[in-house]
Design an enzyme around this catalytic site. Structure first.
Site, PDB file in Angstrom:
ATOM      1  N   GLU A   1       1.480   6.870   7.137  1.00  0.00           N
ATOM      2  CA  GLU A   1       2.591   6.506   6.245  1.00  0.00           C
ATOM      3  C   GLU A   1       2.283   6.898   4.803  1.00  0.00           C
ATOM      4  O   GLU A   1       3.170   7.323   4.053  1.00  0.00           O
ATOM      5  CB  GLU A   1       2.860   4.995   6.302  1.00  0.00           C
ATOM      6  CG  GLU A   1       3.390   4.498   7.637  1.00  0.00           C
ATOM      7  CD  GLU A   1       3.644   2.999   7.644  1.00  0.00           C
ATOM      8  OE1 GLU A   1       4.200   2.483   6.651  1.00  0.00           O
ATOM      9  OE2 GLU A   1       3.274   2.324   8.614  1.00  0.00           O
TER      10      GLU A   1
ATOM     11  N   MET B   1      10.832  -6.801   3.846  1.00  0.00           N
ATOM     12  CA  MET B   1      11.036  -7.500   5.119  1.00  0.00           C
ATOM     13  C   MET B   1      12.355  -8.246   5.263  1.00  0.00           C
ATOM     14  O   MET B   1      12.499  -9.042   6.190  1.00  0.00           O
ATOM     15  CB  MET B   1       9.867  -8.472   5.361  1.00  0.00           C
ATOM     16  CG  MET B   1       8.514  -7.810   5.526  1.00  0.00           C
ATOM     17  SD  MET B   1       8.467  -6.542   6.839  1.00  0.00           S
ATOM     18  CE  MET B   1       8.684  -7.579   8.284  1.00  0.00           C
TER      19      MET B   1
ATOM     20  N   ARG C   1      22.632 -14.453   2.703  1.00  0.00           N
ATOM     21  CA  ARG C   1      22.163 -13.081   2.465  1.00  0.00           C
ATOM     22  C   ARG C   1      22.997 -12.385   1.395  1.00  0.00           C
ATOM     23  O   ARG C   1      22.470 -11.593   0.625  1.00  0.00           O
ATOM     24  CB  ARG C   1      22.194 -12.281   3.777  1.00  0.00           C
ATOM     25  CG  ARG C   1      21.117 -12.719   4.761  1.00  0.00           C
ATOM     26  CD  ARG C   1      21.065 -11.816   5.981  1.00  0.00           C
ATOM     27  NE  ARG C   1      20.223 -12.393   7.029  1.00  0.00           N
ATOM     28  CZ  ARG C   1      18.918 -12.128   7.183  1.00  0.00           C
ATOM     29  NH1 ARG C   1      18.306 -11.286   6.389  1.00  0.00           N
ATOM     30  NH2 ARG C   1      18.230 -12.703   8.142  1.00  0.00           N
TER      31      ARG C   1
ATOM     32  N   LEU D   1      20.465  -1.652  11.604  1.00  0.00           N
ATOM     33  CA  LEU D   1      19.033  -1.799  11.335  1.00  0.00           C
ATOM     34  C   LEU D   1      18.195  -0.689  11.978  1.00  0.00           C
ATOM     35  O   LEU D   1      18.235  -0.505  13.198  1.00  0.00           O
ATOM     36  CB  LEU D   1      18.577  -3.174  11.863  1.00  0.00           C
ATOM     37  CG  LEU D   1      17.155  -3.571  11.555  1.00  0.00           C
ATOM     38  CD1 LEU D   1      16.975  -3.836  10.070  1.00  0.00           C
ATOM     39  CD2 LEU D   1      16.757  -4.811  12.354  1.00  0.00           C
TER      40      LEU D   1
ATOM     41  N   HIS E   1       9.591   3.014   8.427  1.00  0.00           N
ATOM     42  CA  HIS E   1       9.513   2.090   9.553  1.00  0.00           C
ATOM     43  C   HIS E   1       8.319   2.496  10.423  1.00  0.00           C
ATOM     44  O   HIS E   1       8.165   3.686  10.733  1.00  0.00           O
ATOM     45  CB  HIS E   1      10.819   2.144  10.350  1.00  0.00           C
ATOM     46  CG  HIS E   1      10.797   1.270  11.551  1.00  0.00           C
ATOM     47  ND1 HIS E   1      10.941  -0.099  11.474  1.00  0.00           N
ATOM     48  CD2 HIS E   1      10.611   1.554  12.860  1.00  0.00           C
ATOM     49  CE1 HIS E   1      10.862  -0.612  12.690  1.00  0.00           C
ATOM     50  NE2 HIS E   1      10.659   0.366  13.542  1.00  0.00           N
TER      51      HIS E   1
ATOM     52  N   SER F   1       0.832  -1.211   0.000  1.00  0.00           N
ATOM     53  CA  SER F   1       0.000   0.000   0.000  1.00  0.00           C
ATOM     54  C   SER F   1       0.870   1.265   0.000  1.00  0.00           C
ATOM     55  O   SER F   1       0.484   2.284  -0.576  1.00  0.00           O
ATOM     56  CB  SER F   1      -0.968   0.003   1.184  1.00  0.00           C
ATOM     57  OG  SER F   1      -0.301   0.147   2.407  1.00  0.00           O
ATOM     58  N   ASN F   2       2.036   1.218   0.627  1.00  0.00           N
ATOM     59  CA  ASN F   2       2.935   2.380   0.554  1.00  0.00           C
ATOM     60  C   ASN F   2       3.463   2.570  -0.861  1.00  0.00           C
ATOM     61  O   ASN F   2       3.603   3.700  -1.329  1.00  0.00           O
ATOM     62  CB  ASN F   2       4.090   2.221   1.549  1.00  0.00           C
ATOM     63  CG  ASN F   2       3.709   2.696   2.941  1.00  0.00           C
ATOM     64  OD1 ASN F   2       3.463   3.873   3.157  1.00  0.00           O
ATOM     65  ND2 ASN F   2       3.630   1.761   3.878  1.00  0.00           N
TER      66      ASN F   2
HETATM   67  N1  NHR Z   1      18.616  -3.440   6.230  1.00  0.00           N
HETATM   68  C1  NHR Z   1      19.550  -2.690   6.828  1.00  0.00           C
HETATM   69  N2  NHR Z   1      20.821  -3.059   6.683  1.00  0.00           N
HETATM   70  N3  NHR Z   1      19.262  -1.588   7.549  1.00  0.00           N
HETATM   71  C2  NHR Z   1      17.966  -1.215   7.702  1.00  0.00           C
HETATM   72  O1  NHR Z   1      17.711  -0.121   8.405  1.00  0.00           O
HETATM   73  C3  NHR Z   1      16.929  -1.985   7.124  1.00  0.00           C
HETATM   74  C4  NHR Z   1      17.302  -3.114   6.378  1.00  0.00           C
HETATM   75  C5  NHR Z   1      16.325  -3.920   5.783  1.00  0.00           C
HETATM   76  C6  NHR Z   1      14.990  -3.650   5.977  1.00  0.00           C
HETATM   77  C7  NHR Z   1      13.157  -2.372   7.053  1.00  0.00           C
HETATM   78  C8  NHR Z   1      12.913  -2.750   8.530  1.00  0.00           C
HETATM   79  C9  NHR Z   1      11.663  -2.099   9.094  1.00  0.00           C
HETATM   80  O2  NHR Z   1      11.239  -1.035   8.639  1.00  0.00           O
HETATM   81  C10 NHR Z   1      14.603  -2.552   6.760  1.00  0.00           C
HETATM   82  C11 NHR Z   1      15.566  -1.708   7.310  1.00  0.00           C
HETATM   83  C12 NHR Z   1      12.962  -6.531   8.279  1.00  0.00           C
HETATM   84  C13 NHR Z   1      13.412  -6.899   9.527  1.00  0.00           C
HETATM   85  C14 NHR Z   1      13.630  -8.350   9.884  1.00  0.00           C
HETATM   86  O3  NHR Z   1      13.883  -8.687  11.031  1.00  0.00           O
HETATM   87  C15 NHR Z   1      13.674  -5.903  10.449  1.00  0.00           C
HETATM   88  C16 NHR Z   1      13.502  -4.573  10.109  1.00  0.00           C
HETATM   89  C17 NHR Z   1      13.062  -4.200   8.838  1.00  0.00           C
HETATM   90  C18 NHR Z   1      12.786  -5.193   7.930  1.00  0.00           C
HETATM   91  N4  NHR Z   1      13.582  -9.265   8.872  1.00  0.00           N
HETATM   92  C19 NHR Z   1      13.803 -10.702   9.036  1.00  0.00           C
HETATM   93  C20 NHR Z   1      15.143 -11.123   8.408  1.00  0.00           C
HETATM   94  O4  NHR Z   1      15.673 -12.139   8.883  1.00  0.00           O
HETATM   95  C21 NHR Z   1      12.728 -11.503   8.358  1.00  0.00           C
HETATM   96  C22 NHR Z   1      11.370 -11.209   8.925  1.00  0.00           C
HETATM   97  C23 NHR Z   1      10.217 -11.712   8.050  1.00  0.00           C
HETATM   98  O5  NHR Z   1      10.440 -12.207   6.932  1.00  0.00           O
HETATM   99  O6  NHR Z   1       9.064 -11.564   8.495  1.00  0.00           O
HETATM  100  O7  NHR Z   1      15.603 -10.512   7.447  1.00  0.00           O
HETATM  101  O8  NHR Z   1      11.086  -2.629  10.076  1.00  0.00           O
HETATM  102  C1  GAR Z   2       3.979  -0.669   6.732  1.00  0.00           C
HETATM  103  O1  GAR Z   2       3.359  -0.332   7.953  1.00  0.00           O
HETATM  104  C2  GAR Z   2       5.488  -0.492   6.865  1.00  0.00           C
HETATM  105  O2  GAR Z   2       5.860   0.609   7.619  1.00  0.00           O
HETATM  106  C3  GAR Z   2       5.862  -1.756   7.578  1.00  0.00           C
HETATM  107  O3  GAR Z   2       5.027  -2.759   7.045  1.00  0.00           O
HETATM  108  C4  GAR Z   2       3.864  -2.173   6.475  1.00  0.00           C
HETATM  109  C5  GAR Z   2       3.860  -2.488   5.002  1.00  0.00           C
HETATM  110  O4  GAR Z   2       2.624  -2.182   4.431  1.00  0.00           O
HETATM  111  N1  GAR Z   2       7.228  -2.081   7.333  1.00  0.00           N
HETATM  112  C6  GAR Z   2       7.881  -2.937   8.095  1.00  0.00           C
HETATM  113  O5  GAR Z   2       7.400  -3.433   9.094  1.00  0.00           O
HETATM  114  C7  GAR Z   2       9.283  -3.257   7.614  1.00  0.00           C
HETATM  115  N2  GAR Z   2       9.838  -4.221   8.484  1.00  0.00           N
HETATM  116  P1  GAR Z   2       2.479  -2.076   2.848  1.00  0.00           P
HETATM  117  O6  GAR Z   2       3.086  -3.342   2.259  1.00  0.00           O
HETATM  118  O7  GAR Z   2       1.010  -2.031   2.619  1.00  0.00           O
HETATM  119  O8  GAR Z   2       3.180  -0.844   2.405  1.00  0.00           O
END
Ligand code: NHR
Ligand code: GAR
Length: 208
Positions: free
Chosen positions: A174, A90, A65, A144, A109, A13-14
């Site tokens: 958002e 994610m 990764r 992160l 975020h 949606s974003n």
């Molecule tokens: N990568 C880096 N290096 N730095 C950041 O600030 C990042 C990033 C990648 C994604 C988005 C972030 C959020 O907005 C983001 C910021 C995924 C996880 C996570 O734990 C955490 C934070 C964010 C996105 N991911 C798991 C993993 O092992 C998988 C979780 C799942 O699939 O549900 O990668 O919150």
């Molecule tokens: C949004 O709330 C975004 O901020 C959050 O997930 C939702 C995605 O919605 N992001 C995270 O939690 C990243 N870890 P969307 O797919 O409809 O944009």
């Protein structure tokens, strides 16, 4: 004309809000591609219906990764991205990937950083008794959810809120915040010094 590549994992949606604002406000940019790490991401259908190129780079197909991030970078670079925008993406990104796109990699975020980095932000905000919640747009760095903050939106936490109702209120904010911030990036209107981001014209970097 800048080329924006948006990375998603789900609903998107974003991403939709960005695509719509880009068209409606005639940004000097276009969304060149939407890339997902999951083939079943609902947002892919929206992008395709809008005539936007889509690609899937499945993280599960890679042993580590580094391998996934290399394939992702290749898909991004195939579209000549000037700006890479995470929208509900994610997968944590490796330092090498982050370095490659330094200064042109944005995330939204769903918390008021530096509170609640990581996952399950709405549940944690409610459990902590927070009266305010919101969302943060930040540059992505290796640490992160700790990159320089571009803009924030604030919403109330209401008594009776559940994780679900709070998430919906934050998400609506958002959809206004992210287009505002990405447009500044498109216009080269953001200046970062000592880890602090300022909007060139002094525009308020927040939505209340
Ligand atoms: N990568 C880096 N290096 N730095 C950041 O600030 C990042 C990033 C990648 C994604 C988005 C972030 C959020 O907005 C983001 C910021 C995924 C996880 C996570 O734990 C955490 C934070 C964010 C996105 N991911 C798991 C993993 O092992 C998988 C979780 C799942 O699939 O549900 O990668 O919150
Ligand atoms: C949004 O709330 C975004 O901020 C959050 O997930 C939702 C995605 O919605 N992001 C995270 O939690 C990243 N870890 P969307 O797919 O409809 O944009």
């Amino acid at each position: 004309m800048k080329r924006i590549v948006i990375l998603i994992s789900g609903r998107g949606s974003n991403m939709e809000a960005l695509v719509e604002a880009c068209a409606r406000e005639a940004w000097s940019a276009r969304v060149a591609a939407v890339i997902s790490n999951r083939a079943d991401a609902a947002g892919l259908a929206y992008a395709a219906a809008r005539g936007i190129a889509t690609a899937v780079v499945e993280h599960r197909a890679y042993a580590d990764r580094e391998g996934f991030d290399a394939a992702l970078a290749q898909a991004i670079d195939a579209h000549g991205a000037d700006l890479v925008v995470l929208a509900g993406f994610m997968r944590i990104l490796t330092p090498g990937f982050v370095q490659r796109y330094a200064g042109r990699l944005l995330n939204i975020h769903p918390s008021l950083l530096p509170a609640f980095p990581g996952l399950h932000t709405h549940r944690r905000a409610i459990e902590a008794g927070c009266k305010l919640a919101g969302a943060t747009v930040h540059y992505v760095t290796a640490a992160l959810d700790h990159g320089p903050i571009v803009a924030q939106a604030v919403v109330p936490v209401l008594s009776g809120d559940t994780e679900h109702t709070l998430a919906a209120r934050v998400l609506a904010s958002e959809h206004r915040l992210y287009p505002m911030a990405v447009r500044w990036a498109v216009d080269d209107a953001l200046l970062t010094a000592d880890g602090v981001v300022r909007q060139r014209d002094g525009a308020p970097q927040l939505l209340l």
